[in-house]
Scaffold this motif. Structure first.
Motif, PDB file in Angstrom:
ATOM      1  N   LEU A 103      28.442  44.418  36.644  1.00  0.00           N
ATOM      2  CA  LEU A 103      29.339  45.295  37.395  1.00  0.00           C
ATOM      3  C   LEU A 103      28.512  46.175  38.321  1.00  0.00           C
ATOM      4  CD1 LEU A 103      31.769  46.322  34.530  1.00  0.00           C
ATOM      5  CD2 LEU A 103      32.111  44.578  36.262  1.00  0.00           C
ATOM      6  N   PRO A 104      29.022  46.698  39.375  1.00  0.00           N
ATOM      7  CA  PRO A 104      30.434  46.783  39.721  1.00  0.00           C
ATOM      8  C   PRO A 104      30.968  45.587  40.501  1.00  0.00           C
ATOM      9  CG  PRO A 104      29.188  48.099  41.264  1.00  0.00           C
ATOM     10  CD  PRO A 104      28.199  47.514  40.282  1.00  0.00           C
ATOM     11  N   ASP A 105      30.127  44.761  41.124  1.00  0.00           N
ATOM     12  CA  ASP A 105      30.656  43.726  42.025  1.00  0.00           C
ATOM     13  C   ASP A 105      30.935  42.389  41.345  1.00  0.00           C
ATOM     14  OD1 ASP A 105      28.088  42.912  41.564  1.00  0.00           O
ATOM     15  OD2 ASP A 105      27.428  43.117  43.634  1.00  0.00           O
ATOM     16  N   GLU A 106      30.474  42.175  40.140  1.00  0.00           N
ATOM     17  CA  GLU A 106      30.702  40.965  39.348  1.00  0.00           C
ATOM     18  C   GLU A 106      30.218  39.690  40.022  1.00  0.00           C
ATOM     19  OE1 GLU A 106      34.484  40.567  37.335  1.00  0.00           O
ATOM     20  OE2 GLU A 106      34.874  42.705  37.607  1.00  0.00           O
ATOM     21  N   THR A 107      29.297  39.789  40.976  1.00  0.00           N
ATOM     22  CA  THR A 107      28.802  38.589  41.644  1.00  0.00           C
ATOM     23  C   THR A 107      27.781  37.856  40.788  1.00  0.00           C
ATOM     24  OG1 THR A 107      27.142  39.885  42.823  1.00  0.00           O
ATOM     25  CG2 THR A 107      29.221  39.444  43.973  1.00  0.00           C
ATOM     26  N   GLU A 108      27.063  38.561  39.946  1.00  0.00           N
ATOM     27  CA  GLU A 108      26.091  37.911  39.067  1.00  0.00           C
ATOM     28  C   GLU A 108      26.739  37.698  37.712  1.00  0.00           C
ATOM     29  OE1 GLU A 108      21.524  38.431  37.505  1.00  0.00           O
ATOM     30  OE2 GLU A 108      22.280  39.726  39.071  1.00  0.00           O
ATOM     31  N   ARG A 109      26.803  36.428  37.284  1.00  0.00           N
ATOM     32  CA  ARG A 109      27.462  36.066  36.042  1.00  0.00           C
ATOM     33  C   ARG A 109      26.553  35.163  35.215  1.00  0.00           C
ATOM     34  NH1 ARG A 109      32.166  37.465  35.845  1.00  0.00           N
ATOM     35  NH2 ARG A 109      34.186  36.905  36.470  1.00  0.00           N
TER      36      ARG A 109
END
Length: 112
Positions: A72-78
């Motif tokens: 978080l905050p952008d949740e692009t890395e999973r």
């Protein structure tokens, strides 16, 4: 502490090396347990997690579940999604780069 969450998110601080990584959990009514790993002593013959922020996730429900982390905050890395059968467990690394006070990671599990 009861680790079963019924559709409720909450924040728990997880100590990692000299830092603190906050993890938000969202288990969508499933009976899921988790515990932090990745501290200096956490390594074994199968997995070397020395210094890596990670958690063990245990599926205590009677359902097959999918679990993943998002930074978080952008949740692009999973993290890759882990499939857990009933009473199965998996080790998931916490994604993202962390500095004192942020960012937060979301651990989410849903019914498959």
């Amino acid at each position: 502490m009861n680790r079963v969450l019924f559709g409720v998110c909450f924040v728990i601080a997880m100590p990692v090396l000299a830092q603190s990584v906050e993890i938000i959990t969202e288990f969508n009514g499933l009976d899921i347990e988790w515990e932090p790993l990745g501290v200096e002593e956490a390594s074994s013959e199968q997995v070397d997690l020395k210094g890596t922020p990670a958690v063990t996730v245990i599926n205590r429900s009677n359902e097959r579940v999918l679990c993943e982390f998002a930074a978080l905050p952008d949740e692009t890395e999973r993290t890759p999604t882990s499939v857990l059968e009933p009473n199965d467990r998996a080790v998931l690394e916490v994604p993202g780069k962390y500095s004192e006070g942020g960012p937060i990671a979301l651990l989410e599990c849903v019914k498959d």
